[in-house]
Design a protein around this motif. Sequence first.
Motif, PDB file in Angstrom:
ATOM      1  N   GLY A 161      45.789  67.338  46.153  1.00  0.00           N
ATOM      2  CA  GLY A 161      45.486  68.116  47.427  1.00  0.00           C
ATOM      3  C   GLY A 161      44.761  66.687  48.064  1.00  0.00           C
TER       4      GLY A 161
ATOM      5  N   ARG B   4      47.583  75.647  44.686  1.00  0.00           N
ATOM      6  CA  ARG B   4      46.197  77.010  46.061  1.00  0.00           C
ATOM      7  C   ARG B   4      46.432  78.135  45.603  1.00  0.00           C
ATOM      8  NH1 ARG B   4      51.238  75.793  51.213  1.00  0.00           N
ATOM      9  NH2 ARG B   4      50.757  73.968  51.236  1.00  0.00           N
TER      10      ARG B   4
ATOM     11  N   GLY C 287      41.384  72.735  47.517  1.00  0.00           N
ATOM     12  CA  GLY C 287      41.148  73.274  48.773  1.00  0.00           C
ATOM     13  C   GLY C 287      39.004  73.499  49.134  1.00  0.00           C
TER      14      GLY C 287
END
Length: 117
Positions: free
Chosen positions: A16, A49, A54
């Motif tokens: 990411g 995810r 994140g």
Amino acid sequence: GDLGYVASIDDKSHTGAAWLRLWLGEEKGFGYVNDEIPELAIAVLPDYRGQGIGTKLLRHILGTAKINYPAVSLSVQANNPVVRLYERTGFMKVPGSEVVNRAGEVSFNIVYEFVRS
């Protein structure tokens, strides 16, 4: 004024990224609020995810951004599950910022304001 971070599980596999861009002049991003507030972009590969990557990227970039900026903004699709992460973190919807985006969905701007002491 640009700033960014990459998340990886080893030296070769990036999972990411998060970055800030301060838009000036005529060029503006979808999440533009004003010339003083950078726009945030963040992405995590689908297979990674839901593992906190994140959240870590977001906290890290906000921690760095608060040194130089009064706030951070971004545009997000209303039906994107990540809206919950932004709300938990303290982002607030910009009233009247709703637009129909290129995909025919509703997007809106949100802002995270840093508390100054």
